[in-house]
Enzyme design. Structure first.
Site, mmCIF file in Angstrom:
data_model
loop_
_atom_site.group_PDB
_atom_site.id
_atom_site.type_symbol
_atom_site.label_atom_id
_atom_site.label_comp_id
_atom_site.label_asym_id
_atom_site.label_seq_id
_atom_site.Cartn_x
_atom_site.Cartn_y
_atom_site.Cartn_z
ATOM 1 C CD GLU A 79 -2.839 1.103 2.416
ATOM 2 O OE1 GLU A 79 -3.716 1.985 2.478
ATOM 3 O OE2 GLU A 79 -2.682 0.237 3.285
ATOM 4 C CG ASP A 80 1.912 2.807 3.409
ATOM 5 O OD1 ASP A 80 0.813 3.087 2.895
ATOM 6 O OD2 ASP A 80 2.079 2.644 4.629
#
Length: 714
Positions: A79-80
């Site tokens: 996600e990051d």
């Protein structure tokens, strides 16, 4: 302050239950995450990698397997940092990549409150759990560390995350049997939502703990002596009450802080199930057990696998709560489903009872996932377990509705929209017609059937449980009473005007305004409503309108017993509403000659014209209205019958059978008096009219034991 975790410190902890090869795989995942998150920081200013390391440390405390720990290290990478799932699969294998992907998808779900948590989002969570339950374990550890470090967030975000945790994640931890994580999540959420209340209760607990230290030590000493005397193994611990738990009991049970804290709680950990029951006998011999306060969760474990003996004793002038369980049960009580991954010599070691529950629950999720076309049923199974204090039902379109336990279809209808509730006439539960007063169960699909012109019933107030339903029904009934009183008042006034030889068209606005002023009314509807309620006589108002205000002259003398009264009778349809009701003394039914009597403030009461309770028509003609029945009335009316019969076996059953055969409905049956040979039975029967009643009476009279039957009129 939370102690800083290092990868070396984690490795040392893992060495107590994992081999070197697996520990090295966890370390490799850490270094990969450290590189991927390079340059990223948390709101506290710390390097971002401290978060996944702390999450892995929480899971290590649960003794989870190496793949879960690797997923914890990598759970924010997709996600990051933009690193794809394929890259993780290539580096760490398919199982770890799937876990990371599952946790990433859960992170994207935002639950605002339980009521707003929609089916689609919850389905994602349940699907992730069904594929691999470890996904939710990693997510719970992630949420726990975020809650521990929530102080760096803005207030609004802190509140949202804490509410979401209390509403969604703490109940999931509870369902999975993870007591330690659940209680910490609840306490941290409580502190974030109610910081002042949390500090106050915390200080009060600390102060009380100090003042009660002597009593606690004395009780523990006596328990230890008793176990030693019986030669029973057992470690005794004081059991702390959690802040959120204390607050909930104070709020929901309306108890004071000291009432809750006056109970002293202990936990005794022993070696075997047999020892648990022996210790139970020992403590019962020391202090007197309170009746009804013993629970055997060993023989009958909770749904989440929890096992223990619970008993409450009275001793030292206080109540003493004791939980007795084995070391294995203690581990499962704290770690729940996470105990599945406890490794000893590379083999899982877990209670077979708990293992079966874990497998059954996960298998249930897997089976429901296969029925993907019915996703709502799939979600219901999970939600029902997670939130036992609420009922979760579905609309036909699949929206989840949260209602208090005990809620009925009427509560459900008003929860959707006030207009739906007001127009509700029937319901289907799981596609079958059901009673509107039936309490709903989680997982049911409820369909409300409405009808144009339908109105709420006052009887609904006897079974609805939600505030919205109660207030909406009362408001609707008030409006309905006003509408009906206006309609009835208009009918009665129009009839009185006709008797005087006038119609509304003959009246001028000035005449109406003068009468309104004389009667201190602001509108014609108010005046009509007062007539309909029986507070004013229609005949007198009609005379005022015709003769002039206050006119008591004899320009238009009227006798209600004249022929004109009979020409303008009011037709009764059956069940007329709130302001027209049937007298309980004579119980009139269609076919009986009836009259209406105005009852001040309550509208019209319909009596049989031979009822002895009727007012004298000559003296009170203005209160009495001649009525007639409409044709084809299908409503049922109550009639009381008196049946005299010879005492014979089965006679009552024969009478009931005869009434049913004549299509009557028995509402009440009562044997009033009996002697050795004869008996008298009182029946309340629902019929549609005089012809139907005659048919019922004829059938009953044909019963061999019956000697006489009559209708009770007054």
């Amino acid at each position: 302050m939370i102690a800083e975790v290092t990868v070396d410190g984690l490795s040392k902890e893992l060495s107590t239950y994992l081999d070197t090869a697996r520990i090295n795989q966890v370390r490799r995942a850490y270094y990969y995450a450290e590189q991927a998150h390079q340059g990223q920081t948390r709101r506290s200013g710390e390097p971002y990698v401290t978060h996944p390391l702390a999450v892995a440390h929480i899971l290590a405390g649960l003794k989870l397997d190496h793949q879960s720990l690797m997923a914890a290290m990598l759970h924010d990478v997709i996600e990051d940092t933009g690193i794809p799932k394929d890259a993780l699969e290539e580096q760490f294998g398919e199982a770890v990549a799937e876990l990371v992907d599952g946790v990433s998808k859960l992170t994207q779900i935002e639950f605002r409150t339980r009521a707003e948590a929609q089916a689609e989002n919850f389905q994602k969570m349940a699907l992730a759990m069904s594929r691999d339950i470890r996904v939710i374990l990693v997510k719970l550890a992630d949420r726990l560390h975020n809650m521990r470090t929530l102080g760096h967030m803005p207030y609004a975000k802190r509140l949202r995350i804490a509410t979401e945790t209390l509403d969604i994640y703490a109940p999931i931890a509870n369902r999975l049997g993870m007591h330690a994580i659940r209680t910490e999540l609840e306490d941290l959420s409580f502190s974030a939502i109610h910081p002042m209340r949390s500090r106050f209760i915390s200080k009060a607990v600390s102060k009380l703990r100090g003042s009660h230290q002597e009593i606690i030590a004395e009780i523990r000493s006596k328990l230890e002596e008793k176990l030693a005397e019986r030669g029973l193994p057992g470690r005794i611990f004081g059991r702390e009450k959690h802040l959120n738990s204390i607050y909930k009991k104070m709020k929901l049970k309306q108890k004071s802080f000291h009432e809750i804290m006056d109970v002293y709680a202990f936990r005794i950990i022993t070696d075997s199930e047999d020892d648990c029951y022996r210790i139970l006998g020992a403590v019962h011999s020391l202090y007197k057990p309170l009746p009804g306060r013993f629970k055997d969760y060993i023989a009958m474990p909770k749904a989440n696998g929890y096992q223990s003996l619970h008993t409450t004793l009275f001793g030292m002038h206080v109540n003493i709560e004791i939980q007795i369980r084995t070391e294995e049960m203690e581990h499962i009580a704290n770690n729940g489903i996470a105990a599945h991954w406890l490794y000893k010599n590379d083999q899982p070691d877990v209670s077979s009872v708990n293992q079966k529950r874990v497998d059954r629950w996960v298998k249930g999720l897997m089976e429901m996932r296969e029925r993907a076309d019915d996703s709502l049923e799939f979600i219901t199974h999970v939600k029902e377990d997670l939130f036992p204090d609420e009922v979760y039902v579905f609309t036909p379109r699949g929206k989840i509705m949260e209602l208090p336990r005990g809620a009925t279809p009427v509560d459900f209808a008003y929860a959707i929209h006030t207009d739906i509730g007001n127009a509700c006439v029937a319901c289907r539960i799981n596609r079958n017609l059901a009673s509107l007063s039936q309490p709903l169960q989680s997982g049911q699909t409820v369909e409300i059937i409405t009808a144009p012109g339908a109105r709420p019933s006052a009887a609904w107030l006897g079974f609805v449980v939600t505030g919205k339903a109660t207030s909406s029904i009362r408001h609707a009934l008030k409006h309905q009473k006003r509408t009906e009183s206006c309609e009835l008042g208009r009918t009665l006034l129009n009839r009185s005007l006709k008797q005087l030889g006038y119609t509304y068209a003959d009246l001028g606005e000035q005449q109406i305004a003068a009468v309104l002023k004389h009667n201190q009314m602001t509108s014609l509807d108010d005046l009509l409503s007062d007539i309909g309620l029986g507070n004013r006589m229609a005949y007198l108002v009609a005379r005022q309108l015709v003769s002039g205000v206050g006119g008591e002259g004899d320009e238009h003398p009227v006798a209600l017993k004249s022929d004109s009264a009979d020409k303008d009778v009011i037709t009764i349809q059956g069940t007329e509403g709130l302001l027209v009701r049937f007298a309980s003394c004579c119980k009139p039914i269609p076919g009986d000659a009836v009259v209406g009597v105005m009852d001040s403030g309550n509208g019209m009461v319909i009596h049989s014209d031979t009822c002895p309770r009727l007012p004298n028509i000559d003296k009170h003609a203005e209160r009495v209205t001649h009525l007639t029945w409409a044709k084809d009335i299908t409503d049922e009316f109550a009639v009381e019958l008196r049946v005299e019969l010879e005492r014979q076996r089965g006679a009552i059953a024969e009478i009931a059978k005869a009434v049913a055969f004549a299509e009557g409905n028995i509402a009440r049956i009562n044997v009033e008096e009996q002697n050795a040979r004869m008996g008298v039975v009182s029946l309340e029967v629902h019929v549609q009219g005089r012809k139907h009643l005659a048919r019922v009476m004829r059938r009953v009279k044909h019963v061999r034991a019956v000697t006489h039957i009559s209708r009770v009129r007054y």
